[in-house]
Design a protein around this motif. Structure first.
Motif, short mmCIF file in Angstrom:
data_model
loop_
_atom_site.label_atom_id
_atom_site.label_comp_id
_atom_site.label_asym_id
_atom_site.label_seq_id
_atom_site.Cartn_x
_atom_site.Cartn_y
_atom_site.Cartn_z
N SER A 338 0.75 -1.07 -0.02
CA SER A 338 0.01 0.27 0.27
C SER A 338 0.79 1.42 -0.03
N VAL A 339 1.85 1.35 0.84
CA VAL A 339 2.82 2.40 0.83
C VAL A 339 3.48 2.55 -0.61
N ILE A 340 3.75 1.41 -0.93
CA ILE A 340 4.69 1.36 -2.34
C ILE A 340 3.59 2.15 -3.27
N ALA A 341 2.55 1.45 -3.33
CA ALA A 341 1.56 2.30 -4.18
C ALA A 341 1.37 3.62 -4.24
N GLY A 342 1.40 4.10 -2.99
CA GLY A 342 1.27 5.60 -2.84
C GLY A 342 2.48 6.25 -3.46
N LEU A 343 3.66 5.64 -3.15
CA LEU A 343 4.82 6.29 -3.49
C LEU A 343 4.87 6.30 -5.25
N LEU A 344 4.69 5.10 -5.85
CA LEU A 344 4.70 4.86 -7.14
C LEU A 344 3.54 5.88 -7.78
N ALA A 345 2.45 6.07 -7.40
CA ALA A 345 1.47 6.98 -7.72
C ALA A 345 1.97 8.41 -7.76
N GLY A 346 2.78 8.90 -6.90
CA GLY A 346 3.18 10.33 -6.83
C GLY A 346 4.21 10.36 -7.88
N ILE A 347 5.21 9.28 -7.97
CA ILE A 347 6.18 9.40 -9.28
C ILE A 347 5.62 9.40 -10.58
N ILE A 348 4.53 8.52 -10.65
CA ILE A 348 4.06 8.55 -12.20
C ILE A 348 3.09 9.49 -12.34
N ILE A 349 2.49 10.17 -11.36
CA ILE A 349 1.69 11.41 -11.79
C ILE A 349 2.61 12.40 -11.89
#
Length: 733
Positions: A338-349
């Motif tokens: 879940s934490v990684i999903a949030g981090l990756l979402a920020g980077i991809i956006i």
């Protein structure tokens, strides 16, 4: 409890490094006497504006605190809320103040450093921006630490597990103070900066044909002041609230999800605070990794910034896994995803925003090419590109929500909405928001860097520095336009996840509101009853009939969706009215003050600063007050189910609209920069004039209305949470 003390330590560590970077920046030379004079003009204008804004905001805060005090007296509100509200607003404003103070001292020093090398200019600007990032995370963690210690001492032990629920739901309410301060900072600062920018561009560039930041333009100082009050003080206050909101909503959901296990309950409350604290140390490490070569291109400069951000993100992902394991979570691996999903979402956006707004890529280059056929095609191309650009952030957030929800429950899709799975899934979404914001110390540094670089370019132009220096500051400024757009995308994405977590936390506050009013039992339509203290999230949803078949929910969705557009319309028109006054003033000075255009006369800069200040103070009140009143009135008229619809509608439409506006505005700005670099005819060509019109339209898109929407989304959630007791006790339908 021992884990908790990492939070105040990280807070002081961040503030200590912020002071170190500030003092190091202050030791840099400010340049020539002319450079110092211009920087002083900007500094005085920025501080004068902030002083006026804080006077207006202080009145609003006093009135709201009195209202909360009255509500607490009648049992509709927790007694701590008026004080928590004030501290949230105070620390949010303080973060913006320190960031802007740093930025106004850093701009001339960045321009002077660019006289030595591009890398020197980048490091001065970026590490000055880091002061903003570290002050925000430092003050946020300090505020959280203080309130936890106070409430842990004074809140009496209730039934097993309920003390932490009372503490975390009370702490959530100081987010309303931060949100209110952030909205005034964003709206007021955005109106200020764009009134000055539009006035300077329309009369200076289009009518008089003089360059951007030319000292002959009376609006240039106001324009440079506006960059600081909007993109530094406003953004700092905005992300301070997101950061606090994500941590506190996760803590509140954790307290509820693990109520039957006291040890794991406290660990679930502390987990988001500890992850955020580790993020402080790793952000500082990332800041030291940012450096570049002298002959760097825009892509090379962006890679230098991304190196710091991405390194911090990878390390925080690894550390989060270790933290969750050590805290004893049985599903530590799922929560880590879940934490990684949030981090990756920020980077991809961020990467998606860079692609659609940087002039190194095709979308913005195509907008620039459309300028060859006039302003109309520039505007059409920019709006079309901005609409298409919403796909990446929306799909990214959807995937992040699903992954962060399903990971902690073992991807049990069939039972995802039952029992503890629901609570754990919502906790996963909330901790994903914490993951996205855990590296805020460095991600906010990349955003605050933008206005510093912009002001450095203005200082270089107005001071008549060598063309090579201006070339370097132009490169830093073009990068700043992209990082600013990326930062806005990041802020909007984090607002979406945070608002979703707050939506779930709202039901916890409804529970506390019912208990304060003595409503200890819920009776359903079929005659079944359940104790409020033991009711699940789904029990509350069923009790208040929060379904799409309920007309109150549908009505709330429509009102929430409308609010996003109404808010944008009000702020866009506010910029238009303030800009008209600025245009008239600049025209008057060109007409009446002899010798301005020949360089023999001196413009009245102070008059333009005063016009922007007055316009912003007047125009920011209506949209800000509407954002506060709408959730209250919706709760009174439509009850809890109507408020849930309002928040869902505002979140859905506000998120997409904010991405569209921010990306369109950023692309128009960089399309103009692309032409100014000598492409498609260069400065002064017909294509350039058309691109300036597009940039002028995009200014309030990207710097006023768009960025303000993410605060609107969160503020409506926070107001609903604070007013939950009133909604429970009294609704007409």
């Amino acid at each position: 409890m021992n884990y908790f003390y990492l939070v105040p330590f990280a807070s002081l560590f961040a503030l200590g490094f912020a002071m170190y970077f500030f003092k190091k920046m202050m030791r840099e030379g400010e340049g020539t006497e002319r450079m110092k004079t211009i920087a002083q003009f900007v500094r005085e204008g920025a501080m004068s504006y902030l002083k006026q804004q804080y006077k207006v905001v202080a009145i609003v805060f006093v009135i709201l605190s009195i209202i909360f005090g009255v509500m607490a007296y009648f049992g509709l509100q927790n007694n701590w809320v008026p004080f928590a509200f004030l501290t949230g607003g105070f620390f949010s404003g303080l973060a913006g103040f320190f960031g802007m103070k740093t930025a106004t001292y850093a701009s001339a020093r960045t321009a002077n450093a660019a006289r030595t090398s591009l890398n020197k200019g980048l490091q001065v600007a970026f590490r000055s921006g880091a002061v903003m990032g570290l002050v925000v995370v430092g003050l946020a963690l300090l505020d959280i630490s203080i309130w936890y210690l106070i409430l842990d001492h004074f809140v009496a032990d209730a039934e097993p597990g309920h003390k932490l629920i009372m503490i975390t739901t009370t702490m959530l309410t100081f987010g309303m103070g931060a949100s209110t301060q952030a909205l005034f900072a964003r709206v007021g600062g955005g109106i200020y900066t764009k009134a000055a920018d539009v006035g300077a561009d329309l009369v200076g560039k289009v009518e008089a044909g003089i360059p951007e930041d030319d000292p002959r333009n009376p609006a240039t100082i106001a324009d440079n002041v506006g960059d600081n009050v909007g993109d530094v003080a406003g953004m700092g206050a905005d992300l301070y609230e997101s950061y606090c909101g994500s941590i506190l909503s996760t803590a509140a959901l954790g307290a509820s999800a693990f109520i039957s296990n006291p040890q794991m309950q406290s660990n679930a409350v502390f987990a988001p605070m500890i992850i955020a604290s580790i993020g402080v140390f790793l952000s500082i490490l990332g800041i030291f990794l940012v450096r570049t070569k002298e002959d760097a291109t825009i892509k090379t400069l962006m890679s230098a910034l991304n190196r710091g951000v991405n390194t911090s993100a990878v390390l925080i992902a690894a550390c989060a896994m270790l933290i969750l394991y050590l805290l004893g979570f049985e599903n530590w691996l799922g929560l880590s995803f879940s934490v990684i999903a949030g981090l990756l979402a920020g980077i991809i956006i961020g990467q998606g925003t860079e692609y659609f707004t940087s002039h190194a890529y095709r979308p913005t280059q195509n907008i620039a090419k459309s300028a060859q056929t006039g302003p109309a095609t520039v505007i059409i191309a920019g709006m079309g590109s901005g609409m298409i650009s919403t796909v990446i952030p929306v799909i990214t957030i959807v995937i992040a929500i699903l992954v962060s929800y399903l990971s902690p429950i073992g991807f049990d899709v069939e039972n995802m909405l039952t029992g503890n799975n629901l609570s754990m899934g919502l906790y996963g979404i909330a901790i994903a928001a914490v993951g996205m914001l855990s590296t805020l110390g460095i991600t906010l540094a990349t955003d605050a860097y933008g206005p510093i670089a912009d002001n450095a370019g203005g200082n270089a132009e107005m001071s008549g520095l060598d063309p090579e220096v201006r070339r370097r500051t132009d490169a830093l400024d073009a990068l700043g336009n992209t990082t600013a757009a990326t930062g806005k995308g990041f802020a909007i994405g984090s607002a979406a996840l945070t608002a979703l977590a707050l939506l779930a936390s709202y039901m916890e506050e409804i529970r506390m509101g019912m208990l304060r009013l003595g409503n200890n039992v819920m009776q359903f339509a079929n005659g079944d009853t359940i104790e409020v203290a033991k009711a699940s999230f789904l029990d509350f949803m069923n009790y208040y009939q929060v379904t799409l078949m309920n007309p109150k929910v549908i009505s709330g969705i429509f009102v929430g969706s409308m609010m996003a557009f109404l808010f944008c319309g009000l702020t866009m028109n506010a910029v238009g009215r303030a800009a008209q006054k600025m245009v008239e003033e600049v025209r008057r000075q060109f007409r009446e003050i002899k010798g301005i255009l020949t360089g023999e006369g001196t413009p009245d800069y102070a008059r333009c600063v005063a016009i922007s200040t007055k316009g912003a103070q007047k125009e920011m009140l209506l949209p800000s007050i509407l954002a506060i009143l709408t959730p209250i009135l919706t709760g009174i008229l439509l009850g809890v189910s109507g408020v849930m619809g309002l928040l869902a509608g505002g979140l859905g439409s506000g998120f997409v609209l904010a991405v569209f506006m921010a990306n369109s505005g950023g692309a128009w700005d960089n399309a103009k920069k692309y032409i100014e670099e000598g492409n498609l005819g260069g400065k002064g060509s017909d294509a350039h004039k058309a691109a300036v019109v597009g940039d002028t339209v995009g200014d309030p898109f990207k710097d006023t209305s768009g960025p303000s929407l993410n605060i609107l989304i969160k503020l409506m959630s926070m107001v609903s949470i604070v007013m939950a007791g009133l909604t429970v006790s009294w609704s007409l339908l």
